[in-house]
Design an enzyme around this catalytic site. Structure first.
Site, PDB file in Angstrom:
ATOM      1  N   ASP A 216       0.338  -1.011   0.301  1.00  0.00           N
ATOM      2  CA  ASP A 216       0.382   0.198   0.409  1.00  0.00           C
ATOM      3  C   ASP A 216       1.004   1.452   0.105  1.00  0.00           C
ATOM      4  O   ASP A 216       0.199   2.295  -1.084  1.00  0.00           O
ATOM      5  CB  ASP A 216      -0.930  -0.393   1.200  1.00  0.00           C
ATOM      6  CG  ASP A 216      -1.668   1.319   1.476  1.00  0.00           C
ATOM      7  OD1 ASP A 216      -1.403   2.334   1.007  1.00  0.00           O
ATOM      8  OD2 ASP A 216      -3.169   0.941   1.846  1.00  0.00           O
TER       9      ASP A 216
ATOM     10  N   GLY B  19      -4.945   2.924   1.207  1.00  0.00           N
ATOM     11  CA  GLY B  19      -5.219   2.329  -0.671  1.00  0.00           C
ATOM     12  C   GLY B  19      -5.732   1.028  -0.676  1.00  0.00           C
ATOM     13  O   GLY B  19      -6.421   0.962  -2.126  1.00  0.00           O
ATOM     14  N   ASP B  20      -5.769  -0.016   0.248  1.00  0.00           N
ATOM     15  CA  ASP B  20      -5.708  -1.048  -0.362  1.00  0.00           C
ATOM     16  C   ASP B  20      -7.393  -1.463  -0.001  1.00  0.00           C
ATOM     17  O   ASP B  20      -7.912  -2.166  -1.324  1.00  0.00           O
ATOM     18  CB  ASP B  20      -5.453  -2.594   1.055  1.00  0.00           C
ATOM     19  CG  ASP B  20      -3.423  -2.796   0.703  1.00  0.00           C
ATOM     20  OD1 ASP B  20      -3.421  -3.058  -0.680  1.00  0.00           O
ATOM     21  OD2 ASP B  20      -2.668  -2.531   2.024  1.00  0.00           O
ATOM     22  N   VAL B  21      -7.807  -1.298   1.127  1.00  0.00           N
ATOM     23  CA  VAL B  21      -9.392  -1.175   0.722  1.00  0.00           C
ATOM     24  C   VAL B  21      -9.724  -0.488  -0.250  1.00  0.00           C
ATOM     25  O   VAL B  21     -10.782  -1.699  -1.242  1.00  0.00           O
ATOM     26  CB  VAL B  21      -9.745  -1.149   2.557  1.00  0.00           C
ATOM     27  CG1 VAL B  21     -11.239  -1.451   2.476  1.00  0.00           C
ATOM     28  CG2 VAL B  21      -8.924  -1.664   3.099  1.00  0.00           C
TER      29      VAL B  21
ATOM     30  N   GLY C 166      -9.426  -3.015  -3.193  1.00  0.00           N
ATOM     31  CA  GLY C 166     -10.129  -3.883  -3.409  1.00  0.00           C
ATOM     32  C   GLY C 166     -11.308  -3.220  -3.883  1.00  0.00           C
ATOM     33  O   GLY C 166     -12.853  -4.233  -4.478  1.00  0.00           O
TER      34      GLY C 166
END
Length: 407
Positions: free
Chosen positions: A143, A171-173, A176
């Site tokens: 991230d 950023g990751d979530v 997704g």
């Protein structure tokens, strides 16, 4: 429907090769919407996050949060028999999601071209830090690596200090979630044309998309404006930022038409058309003075943050307390809406996680989802989906093709 309840994606089958956070966020959103998600985990440890946030009973709270509602198939990924199982499953799937380093899924023999041979209309969603193609694509990425390349990190923190990192998986979530949007869009296209496709979803692209004004201000002024971090306050409207009060901090967004509301709350009507503060441009030019006026008023007028917020709300000023994580878990609004959600895991019991952010009028209730133990659904998947006998499943266990662990 493993939970036996209809939801908006109940007819969708997803094969999930994701681990950590970005990919699992994508497939968790689909599981929350009723999709049948089979999570393929590599023996003997499974998803790497099974070792994070383990406080008791060898059970990861991190894993539980990101993998509600999924079925765990744990196999020795290097065994050809495991690959045979996976390829048989692909033939029954609508979507495959993976977030390996670019190129790895193809090296495994499960790239898009190979998947198409098994299931011509398959949708493959590949999630990565820096994208499937481009000069940076082969770099290992997380991230904050993508965040740094996007210019977002440069916008966080005090102007004269090194930038800061936000301690959330932003950023990751959100990548997704972007991946889930791309999947349902590709499904819509497949319904219309019968064609699948390969989706390339990168954290860097998602982060760059977050620049509200920075890029166009820099480009549109030929570099005369060069946005960078400015600490507690926005750089393009004023007053807008984090203000210090007694006992804590609060966010005030009193720019443009709300300036007059704040002036009324402060009982300072003379500031509305003041020669130094009467326009947005003037307030930005004299921002330090504006901040000082507001903070002096807060410190002198209110014993705590709550009373300051309550007062400004009476005048229609956009304002909020800066809540701690602990305070959010007790906030009545967050509780009522299910933004803070209490779940009950069969192994570790009750604890809070962030709730499902998408709400549908036809499906108002959360599905009663549980996170799987490692390899929990091996037998169910092989017998129900692939019609293998229980005896054959046992032989695969004994041969080390299948792996199970009760945590």
């Amino acid at each position: 429907m493993p939970h036996g309840m209809e939801h908006i994606l109940s007819d969708l089958r997803v094969l999930d090769f994701t681990r950590a956070l970005a990919g699992p966020s994508c497939t968790r959103m689909m599981a929350e919407m009723g999709a049948d998600v089979i999570k393929v985990e590599s023996a003997p440890r499974g998803d790497m996050v099974r070792g994070i946030s383990v406080f008791e009973k060898e059970r990861s709270l991190y894993f539980i949060q990101q993998n509600l509602g999924k079925k765990s198939l744990c196999v020795n990924i290097r065994d050809p028999k495991a690959m045979d199982i996976i390829k048989e499953l692909v033939a029954q799937m609508d979507v495959v999601v993976e977030n390996f380093k670019p190129g790895v899924i193809a090296q495994m023999g499960l790239g898009y071209e190979e998947l198409k041979k098994i299931k011509p209309d398959i949708i493959l969603c590949s999630i990565s830090a820096l994208g499937q193609k481009g000069p940076l694509s082969t770099k290992p990425g997380y991230d904050y690596i993508a965040q740094a390349y996007s210019g977002v990190t440069s916008m966080i923190g005090d102007p004269d200090e090194a930038p800061y990192l936000p301690l959330v998986g932003m950023g990751d979530v959100s990548t997704g979630v972007h991946g889930a949007l791309a999947v349902v869009s590709a499904l819509r296209y497949r319904d219309r044309t019968g064609e699948g496709q390969h989706l390339d979803i990168g954290l860097l692209d998602v982060y760059y998309h977050y620049h509200e004004v920075n890029v166009h201000q820099y480009s549109g002024t030929q570099g005369k404006m060069n946005p960078t971090r400015a600490g507690r306050h926005l750089t393009y409207v004023c007053p807008a930022g984090i203000f210090r009060a007694k006992g804590g901090s609060l966010v005030i967004m009193a720019f443009l038409h709300h300036w007059k509301d704040l002036c009324a709350a402060m009982e300072k009507p003379e500031l509305v058309d003041h020669e130094r503060y009467g326009t947005e441009a003037l307030r930005l030019e004299h921002r330090d003075e504006v901040v000082q006026i507001i903070e002096d008023w807060l410190q002198a007028s209110f014993p705590d943050v709550a009373s300051a917020v309550a007062h400004m709300e009476q005048f229609g000023v956009p304002v909020a307390p800066v809540l701690s994580v602990a305070e959010t878990t007790q906030h009545p609004h967050l509780r009522e809406r299910g933004t803070v959600r209490t779940i009950n895991d069969p192994i570790v019991g009750e604890f809070d996680i962030p709730g499902m952010p998408l709400r549908f009028s036809s499906f108002p209730d959360d599905l009663p989802l549980k996170a799987p133990t490692l390899g929990q659904h091996n037998q169910e998947i092989l017998t129900a989906y692939l019609k293998r006998s229980p005896e054959e499943v046992q032989r695969l266990r004994e041969a080390g093709v299948l792996f199970e662990k009760n945590s």
